[in-house]
Design an enzyme around this catalytic site. Structure first.
Site, mmCIF file in Angstrom:
data_model
loop_
_atom_site.group_PDB
_atom_site.id
_atom_site.type_symbol
_atom_site.label_atom_id
_atom_site.label_comp_id
_atom_site.label_asym_id
_atom_site.label_seq_id
_atom_site.Cartn_x
_atom_site.Cartn_y
_atom_site.Cartn_z
ATOM 1 N N ASP A 98 1.021 -7.322 8.433
ATOM 2 C CA ASP A 98 1.454 -6.044 7.868
ATOM 3 C C ASP A 98 1.202 -6.106 6.359
ATOM 4 O OD1 ASP A 98 2.894 -3.966 6.759
ATOM 5 O OD2 ASP A 98 4.723 -4.343 7.879
ATOM 6 N N ALA A 130 3.358 -3.565 0.984
ATOM 7 C CA ALA A 130 4.043 -4.231 -0.134
ATOM 8 C C ALA A 130 3.373 -5.520 -0.606
ATOM 9 C CB ALA A 130 5.514 -4.500 0.191
ATOM 10 N N ALA A 131 2.166 -5.794 -0.134
ATOM 11 C CA ALA A 131 1.458 -6.976 -0.648
ATOM 12 C C ALA A 131 1.220 -6.825 -2.154
ATOM 13 C CB ALA A 131 0.133 -7.151 0.083
ATOM 14 N N ASP A 146 3.036 -5.173 -4.217
ATOM 15 C CA ASP A 146 4.319 -5.328 -4.923
ATOM 16 C C ASP A 146 4.639 -6.810 -5.109
ATOM 17 O OD1 ASP A 146 4.418 -2.552 -4.652
ATOM 18 O OD2 ASP A 146 5.625 -2.649 -2.821
#
Ligand code: RIB
Length: 312
Positions: free
Chosen positions: A252, A255-256, A258
């Site tokens: 998934d 938010a990588a 972030d």
């Protein structure tokens, strides 16, 4: 800037969303319905994701923003507190609902997001004042584009005056105020955002270099162009570096970016050289891709150091 005597202190001014996530084999086409595999709600929002990532990586974190006076808002605040994040400066807004993001994640871990920002976009002078207070003695200010940009810009100006490093993630892709570039010590666009801000389509390291150059010309001090699994390219007036991505199994990708930004902010605050700071951020971003959810996927410092040590 506060003395570099241990854990960094980070102020995160930005969005706090509840993510409504559906996973599926493949995304639906226009007008199509596909059967999903799973649904869950999980805390997100680019600002809060960065805050949680920074806390998991060992920083002292102060969050500034707004949530609604509703079930999501209370859960989001509880989640931040559970990570040890200071939420004194997160206002509870009786007039606006908490921000939400509807997220589709396919089997390859790719995502599509519709965000309804609610209370986040009602951030105003009260959050600016709170951010100014929170910046006392801090090392860095982290910003994104899911709260009003003029409040972020005013906070960035204050940060510059106080000697904090401003790490601005221009996400999601949107135009930034012209003055903002000059106050971004570090700007971390992905390919889409870099293209929107510079007009240069980023396809490879050469085009990332050109986009970074255009951002430096607008006043950014360190431009970091993220290219997902193709790595990151960073340039300042005095140096440039390319850092390949760590190879991980993607579950998934939400938010990588972030996680990358928080890792970079901490590493720079701790005085790491650019190459080492990029590696630290890249490891945090890669690990975030290996788990579902946004804040729930943020890696610990030990996991990041383990990934770096395992490769290096
Ligand atoms: O960067 C990921 C985040 O973008 C999600 O958590 C979602 O809330 C959206 O804001």
């Amino acid at each position: 800037m506060a003395a570099n005597t241990g854990a960094a202190t980070i102020v995160a001014l930005g969005s706090i969303n509840m993510d409504l996530v559906a996973t599926m084999e493949r995304m639906p086409a226009d007008g199509e319905t596909v059967e999903g595999n799973a649904f869950f709600t999980a805390p997100g929002g680019k600002g809060a994701n960065q805050a949680v990532a920074a806390a998991r990586l060992g920083a002292h974190v102060r969050m500034v923003g707004r949530v609604g006076d509703d079930t999501f808002g209370r859960a989001l605040l509880d989640g931040l507190r559970a990570h040890g994040i200071g939420v004194r400066d997160v206002a509870v807004d009786a007039a606006h609902a908490s921000g939400v993001a509807m997220i589709m994640v396919d089997e390859a871990g790719q995502n599509r997001i519709v965000a309804v920002y609610g209370a986040n976009m009602a951030c105003d002078g009260a959050q600016l004042d709170a951010a100014k207070r929170a910046m006392a003695g801090a090392d860095a200010l982290m910003l994104q584009l899911e709260t009003p940009p003029e409040i972020s810009l005013a906070a960035a100006r204050h940060a510059r005056g106080e000697g904090l490093r401003v790490i601005w993630d221009p996400a999601p892709a949107a135009l930034m105020p012209d003055d903002a570039f000059e106050f971004a010590d570090v700007l971390t666009p992905n390919q889409t955002e870099a293209a929107m801000l510079t007009g240069i389509e980023v396809r490879d390291v050469d085009s990332a270099r050109a986009a970074a150059g255009a951002l430096l010309a607008r006043g950014v001090r360190l431009a970091v162009v993220k290219m997902g699994e193709d790595g990151v390219f960073a340039a300042s007036a005095s140096e440039s570096r390319y850092m390949p991505a760590f190879a991980v199994e993607a579950v998934d990708s939400v938010a990588a970016g972030d996680a990358f930004g928080a890792g970079l902010a901490i590493a720079l605050s701790e005085g790491l050289a650019l190459e080492d700071a990029l590696r630290f951020g890249a490891a945090a971003g890669a690990l975030a891709v290996t788990k579902p959810g946004a804040q729930d996927a943020m890696p610990s410092r030990a996991e990041v150091e383990g990934l770096i040590g395992g490769v290096g």
